[in-house]
Design a protein around this motif. Structure first.
Motif, PDB file in Angstrom:
ATOM      1  N   UNK A  95      -2.596   3.106 -15.999  1.00  0.00           N
ATOM      2  CA  UNK A  95      -2.132   2.308 -16.163  1.00  0.00           C
ATOM      3  C   UNK A  95      -0.331   2.543 -16.458  1.00  0.00           C
ATOM      4  N   UNK A  96       0.550   2.994 -17.035  1.00  0.00           N
ATOM      5  CA  UNK A  96       1.457   2.572 -17.148  1.00  0.00           C
ATOM      6  C   UNK A  96       1.945   4.289 -16.476  1.00  0.00           C
ATOM      7  N   UNK A  97       1.511   5.260 -16.787  1.00  0.00           N
ATOM      8  CA  UNK A  97       1.477   6.628 -15.960  1.00  0.00           C
ATOM      9  C   UNK A  97       1.190   6.597 -14.246  1.00  0.00           C
ATOM     10  N   UNK A  98       0.706   5.256 -14.270  1.00  0.00           N
ATOM     11  CA  UNK A  98       0.624   5.216 -12.216  1.00  0.00           C
ATOM     12  C   UNK A  98       2.337   3.867 -12.170  1.00  0.00           C
ATOM     13  N   UNK A  99       1.957   3.412 -12.648  1.00  0.00           N
ATOM     14  CA  UNK A  99       3.692   2.907 -12.451  1.00  0.00           C
ATOM     15  C   UNK A  99       4.578   3.689 -12.499  1.00  0.00           C
ATOM     16  N   UNK A 100       4.992   4.414 -13.797  1.00  0.00           N
ATOM     17  CA  UNK A 100       5.834   5.347 -13.704  1.00  0.00           C
ATOM     18  C   UNK A 100       5.831   6.415 -12.212  1.00  0.00           C
ATOM     19  N   UNK A 101       4.672   7.022 -11.702  1.00  0.00           N
ATOM     20  CA  UNK A 101       5.569   8.207 -10.946  1.00  0.00           C
ATOM     21  C   UNK A 101       5.397   7.373  -9.707  1.00  0.00           C
ATOM     22  N   UNK A 102       4.905   6.016  -9.675  1.00  0.00           N
ATOM     23  CA  UNK A 102       4.791   5.625  -8.270  1.00  0.00           C
ATOM     24  C   UNK A 102       6.416   5.132  -8.408  1.00  0.00           C
ATOM     25  N   UNK A 103       6.827   4.347  -9.775  1.00  0.00           N
ATOM     26  CA  UNK A 103       8.321   4.021  -9.195  1.00  0.00           C
ATOM     27  C   UNK A 103       9.041   5.864  -8.694  1.00  0.00           C
ATOM     28  N   UNK A 104       9.280   6.655  -9.899  1.00  0.00           N
ATOM     29  CA  UNK A 104       9.717   7.557  -9.649  1.00  0.00           C
ATOM     30  C   UNK A 104      10.020   7.588  -7.553  1.00  0.00           C
ATOM     31  N   UNK A 105       8.534   8.002  -7.074  1.00  0.00           N
ATOM     32  CA  UNK A 105       8.349   8.747  -6.056  1.00  0.00           C
ATOM     33  C   UNK A 105       8.973   7.743  -4.949  1.00  0.00           C
ATOM     34  N   UNK A 106       8.690   5.922  -5.089  1.00  0.00           N
ATOM     35  CA  UNK A 106       9.415   5.160  -4.315  1.00  0.00           C
ATOM     36  C   UNK A 106      11.253   4.994  -4.356  1.00  0.00           C
ATOM     37  N   UNK A 107      11.790   5.300  -5.405  1.00  0.00           N
ATOM     38  CA  UNK A 107      12.978   6.110  -5.325  1.00  0.00           C
ATOM     39  C   UNK A 107      13.081   7.165  -5.004  1.00  0.00           C
ATOM     40  N   UNK A 108      13.238   8.433  -5.693  1.00  0.00           N
ATOM     41  CA  UNK A 108      13.292   8.956  -4.558  1.00  0.00           C
ATOM     42  C   UNK A 108      13.109   8.887  -2.738  1.00  0.00           C
TER      43      UNK A 108
END
Length: 519
Positions: A445-458
């Protein structure tokens, strides 16, 4: 035994070799776009090349690899060197005979095959006749490249990944040489590309043979249809054609329907597919190539925990790289196409229309890659029926969506293929979870939140600051520099966001049965 470091090192090695090949492939496609553009002649070539390329993936990269590697691994683990060599000899002889017959039949029936692949070319038209001629020249590539894939599978099973991964560069080199040197000397220049494909098959096979000699496994071609090991490979291969190659079947149908649409549609889909294949090849094929022999070995050793852990590792790696790659292709679709292909015969209108299909194909990138990772989890256990059934479901869904997508032209066809791939991947993953073959490690869950947030910022940064129109009128040098600048900014933002959210080790450590950590 799975070792986290070994998996990552092997995947990085295959990915680097594949990257070299794909970069050279872009040079090839840029040259083709510059010299030949997107016109009826190039449509004829791409339609003709679609069949040998499709069959290569169906027999070589798809069905054969997934059927042959688990059986080969079993022979390595439980049989002596003499039995292993005999199995390789008989498999090579049987495969060569089957390929020869298929190739000969295809050359004879080339006009009928083109009518089936591209009915929009119309029987006896100039475009149909040209495509038939190109198919006759290029189809023998199937024979040579499938034997090349056979040699590569033997090398991969023995931990030799670099050479097979580098071999595809010879296709690009041969086609570039043909376009530059042979095309100006021919009455129909595009015919040179077909001769380049033919020559590449011979060179690629020859490139693999010295490595087999060093292993003492250069095959003597002896047909062995009655051999138990060969019979097992054939029994696994036939259904595996569907389970691991359904995406290629859908792409073939895309070409068929696109031939009925506006001139250039086949070429727009081709260039879009080529860009999606870049991350798919570097990540999806690299992970699949490395994980299949390891999953086969772990299953043979009876270690389900390591089997699940390696699959978990592969899925995390796919999402870590595949999600930002998906959004990058969508946001930078037209800038990428303009930078790579907008020269001379390939104009701004071609960039616009190819950009539509690129965005649609990119939407399914994660599905395409996940199939490459999830299907080996079944084939390594010699379970072909399950992925076959799901592939058929996905293919039917894609075909129905293709019909519904006709009003949206070539971009609708691409989107239908993407949705089919995502549906197929979802079915495979749900089955693995339901049967408890795959048990996710902690921290997802934490992994998906992190990569989702990072992809959104990019993605937000790239979308707000990049305008496709800025690329259309710029010089080629400015396009390249601007594209590299924004790709670099995107990667920096993605990595920085992951770091700021606390991600330090995105891939889990894989443990053995005894609980010792490795890597």
């Amino acid at each position: 035994m799975f070792l986290n470091g070994q998996l990552l090192k092997s995947t990085a090695l295959v990915g680097a070799m594949t990257l070299t090949s794909r970069l050279l492939g872009f040079v090839r496609d840029m040259l083709i776009a510059r010299l030949f553009g997107a016109d009826p002649a190039t449509d004829a070539f791409f339609a003709a090349f679609k069949l040998p390329n499709f069959l290569r993936r169906l027999f070589a990269e798809g069905a054969f690899a997934h059927a042959f590697v688990p059986v080969l691994t079993d022979y390595k683990e439980h049989h002596g060197p003499a039995e292993l060599k005999e199995f390789i000899d008989k498999t090579a002889g049987t495969l060569a005979l089957i390929l020869f017959l298929i190739t000969a039949a295809g050359v004879i029936a080339a006009p009928l095959l083109i009518m089936g692949i591209a009915p929009g070319f119309a029987w006896q038209s100039a475009r149909h006749e040209l495509a038939s001629q190109l198919l006759r020249i290029s189809l023998p590539y199937l024979f040579f490249i499938s034997l090349t894939a056979f040699a590569g599978a033997v090398l991969n099973a023995h931990g030799k990944f670099a050479l097979p991964a580098l071999t595809p560069v010879w296709l690009n080199i041969a086609m570039i040489a043909a376009a530059l040197e042979l095309a100006p000397r021919l009455d129909e220049p595009v015919t040179a590309l077909a001769w380049g494909v033919f020559a590449a098959g011979i060179v690629q096979l020859a490139f693999q043979l010295p490595a087999l000699v060093r292993l003492g496994l250069l095959p003597r071609f002896r047909p062995g249809f009655a051999d138990p090991g060969v019979k097992k490979v054939i029994g696994l291969m036939l259904p595996a054609m569907f389970s691991v190659s359904v995406t290629q079947i859908n792409l073939l149908f895309d070409t068929l329907i696109a031939s009925l649409l506006a001139a250039g549609s086949v070429s727009w889909l081709y260039y879009s597919d080529r860009l999606v294949e870049f991350p798919l090849g570097i990540l999806g094929i690299a992970v699949s190539t490395v994980i299949l022999p390891n999953l086969s070995k772990t299953h043979a050793a009876g270690d389900p925990a390591a089997f699940s852990a390696a699959l978990d590792w592969g899925l995390r790696l796919v999402l870590l790289i595949g999600l930002p790659a998906t959004m990058g292709l969508i946001v930078l679709a037209e800038p990428l196409l303009s930078t790579l292909f907008q020269y001379e015969a390939f104009g701004a209108e071609d960039v616009h229309f190819a950009g539509k299909s690129l965005k649609a194909y990119a939407a399914g990138l994660l599905g395409f890659i996940l199939i490459k990772v999830l299907a080996p989890a079944f084939t390594a256990r010699m379970d072909i029926k399950t992925p076959v059934r799901y592939s058929i479901y996905a293919m039917i869904a894609s075909l129905l969506l293709n019909v519904l997508a006709i009003p949206y032209a070539h971009a609708g066809l691409a989107l239908a293929t993407s949705l089919g791939a995502l549906f197929n991947a979802a079915l495979l993953l749900v089955k693995l979870r339901r049967e408890r073959i795959y048990l996710p490690a902690t921290g997802w869950r934490l992994f998906l939140v992190r990569i989702g947030l990072a992809t959104g910022v990019m993605s937000a940064a790239l979308y707000s600051q990049t305008d496709p129109n800025d690329w259309l009128d710029a010089s080629s040098g400015k396009r390249v520099l601007r594209l590299l600048e924004w790709i670099g900014i995107g990667l920096l933002l993605y990595g920085a966001t992951l770091w700021l959210t606390g991600m330090r080790t995105p891939l889990p450590t894989i443990k053995t049965q005894t609980g010792r950590s490795n890597g």
